[in-house]
Write a protein that holds these residues in place. Structure first.
Motif, PDB file in Angstrom:
ATOM      1  N   GLY A 155       0.831  -1.206   0.000  1.00 34.15           N
ATOM      2  CA  GLY A 155       0.000   0.000   0.000  1.00 34.15           C
ATOM      3  C   GLY A 155       0.861   1.249   0.000  1.00 34.15           C
ATOM      4  N   LEU A 156       1.908   1.257   0.793  1.00 34.07           N
ATOM      5  CA  LEU A 156       2.789   2.431   0.882  1.00 34.07           C
ATOM      6  C   LEU A 156       3.465   2.708  -0.456  1.00 34.07           C
ATOM      7  CD1 LEU A 156       4.602   1.934   4.335  1.00 34.07           C
ATOM      8  CD2 LEU A 156       2.947   3.707   3.732  1.00 34.07           C
ATOM      9  N   GLN A 157       3.836   1.627  -1.133  1.00 34.97           N
ATOM     10  CA  GLN A 157       4.567   1.807  -2.387  1.00 34.97           C
ATOM     11  C   GLN A 157       3.671   2.289  -3.522  1.00 34.97           C
ATOM     12  OE1 GLN A 157       6.603  -1.953  -2.698  1.00 34.97           O
ATOM     13  NE2 GLN A 157       8.374  -1.178  -1.543  1.00 34.97           N
ATOM     14  N   ARG A 158       2.371   2.202  -3.292  1.00 34.02           N
ATOM     15  CA  ARG A 158       1.451   2.710  -4.318  1.00 34.02           C
ATOM     16  C   ARG A 158       1.161   4.206  -4.151  1.00 34.02           C
ATOM     17  NH1 ARG A 158      -0.944  -2.460  -4.396  1.00 34.02           N
ATOM     18  NH2 ARG A 158      -2.366  -1.951  -2.701  1.00 34.02           N
ATOM     19  N   ILE A 159       1.625   4.793  -3.052  1.00 30.47           N
ATOM     20  CA  ILE A 159       1.399   6.237  -2.858  1.00 30.47           C
ATOM     21  C   ILE A 159       2.454   6.995  -3.681  1.00 30.47           C
ATOM     22  CG2 ILE A 159       1.270   8.110  -1.164  1.00 30.47           C
ATOM     23  CD1 ILE A 159       0.643   5.991   0.958  1.00 30.47           C
ATOM     24  N   PRO A 160       2.027   7.834  -4.606  1.00 27.74           N
ATOM     25  CA  PRO A 160       3.002   8.523  -5.467  1.00 27.74           C
ATOM     26  C   PRO A 160       3.939   9.430  -4.665  1.00 27.74           C
ATOM     27  CG  PRO A 160       0.761   8.774  -6.303  1.00 27.74           C
ATOM     28  CD  PRO A 160       0.639   8.189  -4.948  1.00 27.74           C
ATOM     29  N   ASP A 161       5.205   9.416  -5.008  1.00 26.21           N
ATOM     30  CA  ASP A 161       6.193  10.255  -4.328  1.00 26.21           C
ATOM     31  C   ASP A 161       5.877  11.741  -4.489  1.00 26.21           C
ATOM     32  OD1 ASP A 161       7.549   8.086  -3.464  1.00 26.21           O
ATOM     33  OD2 ASP A 161       9.037   8.093  -5.082  1.00 26.21           O
ATOM     34  N   GLU A 162       5.235  12.071  -5.640  1.00 24.98           N
ATOM     35  CA  GLU A 162       4.966  13.489  -5.910  1.00 24.98           C
ATOM     36  C   GLU A 162       4.142  14.136  -4.798  1.00 24.98           C
ATOM     37  OE1 GLU A 162       4.454  10.995  -7.918  1.00 24.98           O
ATOM     38  OE2 GLU A 162       5.524  11.340  -9.784  1.00 24.98           O
ATOM     39  N   ILE A 163       3.253  13.342  -4.207  1.00 24.72           N
ATOM     40  CA  ILE A 163       2.400  13.918  -3.160  1.00 24.72           C
ATOM     41  C   ILE A 163       3.259  14.324  -1.970  1.00 24.72           C
ATOM     42  CG2 ILE A 163       0.440  13.484  -1.616  1.00 24.72           C
ATOM     43  CD1 ILE A 163      -0.618  11.511  -3.652  1.00 24.72           C
ATOM     44  N   TYR A 164       4.188  13.454  -1.613  1.00 25.17           N
ATOM     45  CA  TYR A 164       5.071  13.777  -0.495  1.00 25.17           C
ATOM     46  C   TYR A 164       5.961  14.981  -0.848  1.00 25.17           C
ATOM     47  CZ  TYR A 164       3.819   9.396   1.756  1.00 25.17           C
ATOM     48  OH  TYR A 164       3.125   8.387   2.351  1.00 25.17           O
ATOM     49  N   GLU A 165       6.419  15.005  -2.131  1.00 24.60           N
ATOM     50  CA  GLU A 165       7.272  16.128  -2.544  1.00 24.60           C
ATOM     51  C   GLU A 165       6.503  17.439  -2.439  1.00 24.60           C
ATOM     52  OE1 GLU A 165       8.456  14.897  -6.441  1.00 24.60           O
ATOM     53  OE2 GLU A 165       9.699  13.264  -5.645  1.00 24.60           O
ATOM     54  N   ALA A 166       5.238  17.395  -2.882  1.00 28.77           N
ATOM     55  CA  ALA A 166       4.416  18.607  -2.800  1.00 28.77           C
ATOM     56  C   ALA A 166       4.213  19.022  -1.347  1.00 28.77           C
ATOM     57  CB  ALA A 166       3.066  18.353  -3.470  1.00 28.77           C
TER      58      ALA A 166
END
Lengths: 317, 436
Positions: free
Chosen positions: A207-218
């Motif tokens: 599940g964690l790996q499906r969260i896009p990195d872009e969201i965290y970057e934003a």
């Protein structure tokens, strides 16, 4: 790329194809293909269906029928209506087993989820140690529960067990763990948590790996701290995985038996008596009562599943 | 259709293991033919400490004659009884199997056990047994032959008692408590904690609480059921006396909950504990830790008597067997005075009246009793016991077994009040008695 709209229409809208020769032939062939497909479908699911009917549905129906009978396997089987249900619902022992099962379930769900999430979060980082974490946490899951239960029983042994020996190094007397009315159930739950959290960590890691990195970057650009990111991004986006973990934990916890039987046999007293342990102790002497208890367990689990499905569909809509 | 329904249900309940065991017994009930007839025998390894000995006995029987061939299926104690019951219910049971002394009422009431007269036993044969063999009677007929008896006795560490200036093992409840308290307190002062006493069953051997409790209940003058076996009678003054007495060992910190009675006895952490005398075989596995440091005594007498629980095992034959004569031949051999004298090697009590057996067998038994001073207190305890408790225990046996295991422990360790624990046992056992 060909799309559905590019394909030639076989039956123009409003057309009545029935009656025309070529169309009828086409329809017959389509119908034949459809029935062949259906047959192939049925054939492919037939083995699984037979297994489900034979080993799940049939015993379930038998169990329901038996729950209205009095039978000790050897003597005559006599119909007693709802007496078995009255017996178990009126028995303090069965009520105790339900309460114990609920407490065990609560401890196991909370403990396993917290530990699994922490492990998944640690394993999700791109560190060399993450692979080690993944491997080590899954290891207990490959040990049979009976073996794990026996090992932990020795660890908990009050006089010469490893846990109390270690506690004794600090000059403190260890607890009586599996022989203490208040500690026995949490002690057994710890074994379940230890053994299973690795598997659930893998589900959560997916599940964690499906969260896009872009969201965290934003979020980082917006100066959201790690805790805020975890609370506002990770947890909400992990909901589907969390729901799956919750359901699996719930079912497994309600069905807990092996570790309880190996470690405490439901004791001391009734401190660790769970619903399935209750059923097992009556299975060969009072099949009706055991079956009635099984049906009650089935109804409880079915209710929880239906409520969960209702909530999920409401969330989705 | 009812029998078919029953059989289908029984089969659906049987585990894969049981089915495998059943398959092993496909020769069960084989009819007479030209060669030797086959008798299937399912047994747990009752020869304590020597699991292969039962197989060796069967081999010896097979080699001794050519008319009957016994096929042994060795089961484990943890689930052997369950497998036998499932197999018998499914019509796949063995010809001969092992059962607790006292026999199980479910089998007796269902007519699943063959009376001994159908197996070729005569009145002269059955009269050779001790009067305690009455525990295998039902409807005026014996349905099992005792292989051996067990009785609850007290084991004590002679070295520990001597160390704390105690000359002889306690003979009464009061003496037991004061002796145990002295050892627990003095050993703690000396920096090496020793539990003066541990009730077997208040430790890792939960099932043992049944024999322990029933012994103390009996000593307090209690019974398990009313004389007509219709009501459970543990919630009485005798029950309260027994449970309050046992509980006081934990509330007064004389005994620690959870400490293994047997392992503690071997390691020298427990000075005394009660259990069936056959536990001696386990004590002896301690080697140098226990050699010459322990002895057996009769149970300390309670307010009413010094009785204790009787155990042990019998051989039974299935009434559905098509080879009852063959089964009888084998049972007469395996439960013969000659073989039962051998069973004394694992400290099992000889079930025959010594005055009625062959002089050579009597000489063997006398020799064994003379060689081991622990046999005298064991036979003293045996003489105190009657079949009553076992015959009561036969009724609602499994319900009582489970109810006591949960509720007696709860009452003794304080999880439940004494009154509530005893009432719960009576309620649960009463329900089962009502269904008989």
């Amino acid at each position: 790329m060909t799309t559905m709209t590019d394909l030639p229409a076989k039956h123009p809208p409003g057309g009545t194809a029935a009656g025309s020769g070529p169309d009828r032939a086409g329809q017959t062939s389509k119908s034949r293909r459809r029935s062949t497909g259906a047959l192939a479908g049925w054939l492919s699911v037939a083995p699984a269906l037979l297994v489900i009917l034979g080993f799940t549905f049939y015993p379930m129906v038998q169990s329901m029928l038996l729950s209205t009978d009095h039978w000790n396997l050897l003597g005559p089987r006599t119909f007693v209506g709802a007496e078995n249900y009255r017996t178990i619902l009126g028995a303090g022992t069965f009520r105790t087993s339900i309460v114990n099962t609920l407490v065990f379930t609560a401890i196991t769900i909370v403990g396993t989820y917290v530990l699994a999430l922490a492990t998944a979060t640690a394993a999700n980082r791109e560190l060399a140690s993450a692979r080690l974490v993944r491997t080590v946490t899954v290891l207990p899951a490959v040990i049979p529960m009976v073996v794990a239960g026996l090992v932990w029983k020795w660890l908990y042994e009050p006089d010469h067990g490893l846990i109390n020996t270690l506690i004794g190094l600090f000059g403190v007397d260890g607890a009586r763990w599996l022989f203490d009315n208040d500690l026995a159930l949490p002690a057994v739950a710890v074994v379940s948590i230890w053994k299973e959290f690795g598997i659930y960590a893998l589900i959560l890691l997916g599940g964690l790996q499906r969260i896009p990195d872009e969201i965290y970057e934003a979020a980082t650009i917006d100066r959201a701290g790690p805790w805020r990111q975890f609370r506002s991004i990770t947890l909400p986006m992990l909901k589907p995985a969390t729901a799956a973990v919750f359901l699996l934990l719930l079912f497994n916890s309600f069905k807990v038996f092996d570790q309880v039987w190996v470690m405490t046999e439901g004791g001391p007293g009734t401190a660790t008596l769970t619903v399935v342990t209750f059923i097992y102790t009556r299975l060969l002497t009072d099949v009706g009562v055991a079956s009635a208890a099984s049906v009650v367990l089935f109804v409880i689990l079915l209710t929880i599943t239906l409520v969960r499905l209702k909530l999920t569909s409401r969330e989705e809509s | 259709m009812a029998p078919l329904r029953r059989r289908l249900a029984a089969l659906s309940l049987a585990s894969a293991f049981a089915l495998a065991a059943s398959a092993c017994a496909s020769g069960g009930g084989s009819s007479e033919s030209a060669g030797p007839t086959t008798v299937t025998f399912w047994s747990m390894p009752y020869w304590i400490g020597q699991d292969t000995k039962v197989k060796a006995l069967v081999d010896e029987f097979n080699a001794s004659q050519g008319k009957v061939k016994v096929e042994l299926t060795l089961l484990e104690w943890k689930d052997g009884r369950d497998k036998i019951k499932q197999a018998v219910a499914a019509g796949k049971g063995p010809d001969v199997w092992l059962m607790n002394n006292g026999l199980e009422l479910d089998y007796l009431k269902a007519g699943a056990l063959a009376p001994l007269d159908k197996l070729g036993y005569t009145a002269a044969d059955t009269e050779k047994f001790l009067p305690l063999a009455e525990v295998d009677e039902y409807d005026g007929k014996m349905h099992g032959v005792p292989l051996y008896f067990d009785v609850d006795v007290m084991l004590y560490r002679t070295d520990i008692l001597q160390q704390y200036g105690i000359a002889a093992p306690p003979k009464t409840w009061d003496e037991l408590k004061s002796t145990a308290a002295t050892i627990t307190a003095k050993s703690a002062e000396a920096g090496k904690k020793v539990a003066g006493w541990q009730f077997k069953g208040m430790d890792d051997h939960l099932n043992a609480i049944n024999s322990t409790w029933e012994s103390f209940l009996c000593q307090a003058g209690g019974t398990l059921t009313s004389p007509d076996f219709k009501a459970s009678t543990q919630n009485t003054e005798a029950g309260r006396t027994a449970m309050e007495y046992m509980k006081s060992f934990y509330t007064e910190k004389i005994s620690p909950v959870g400490t293994s009675a047997l392992n503690g006895f071997i390691s020298g952490d427990v000075a005394m504990f009660p259990f069936f005398q056959s536990v001696i075989a386990n004590v002896q596995t301690g080697g140098a830790k226990t050699e010459g440091k322990w002895a057996v005594a009769p149970m300390p007498t309670g307010p009413k008597s010094g009785c204790s629980m009787v155990g042990g095992h019998s051989l039974v034959a299935g009434s559905a067997s098509k080879n009852l004569q063959g089964a009888g031949t084998f049972m007469r051999w395996l439960a013969s005075p000659e073989r039962s004298a051998q069973y004394m090697d694992f400290h099992a009590i000889f079930p025959y009246d010594l005055g009625k057996v062959d002089p050579a067998v009597k000489a063997t038994v006398d020799g064994k009793v003379k060689a081991d001073p622990n046999w005298a207190p064991i036979f003293e305890q045996l003489a105190r016991n009657t079949p009553d408790l076992v015959l009561q225990d036969r009724h609602a046996f499994q319900a009582r077994w489970d109810a006591q295991k949960a509720n007696i422990v709860a009452g003794v360790n304080g999880q439940a009040s004494v009154d509530k624990a005893l009432k719960t046992v009576d309620d649960l056992v009463g329900q089962a008695l009502g269904k008989e």
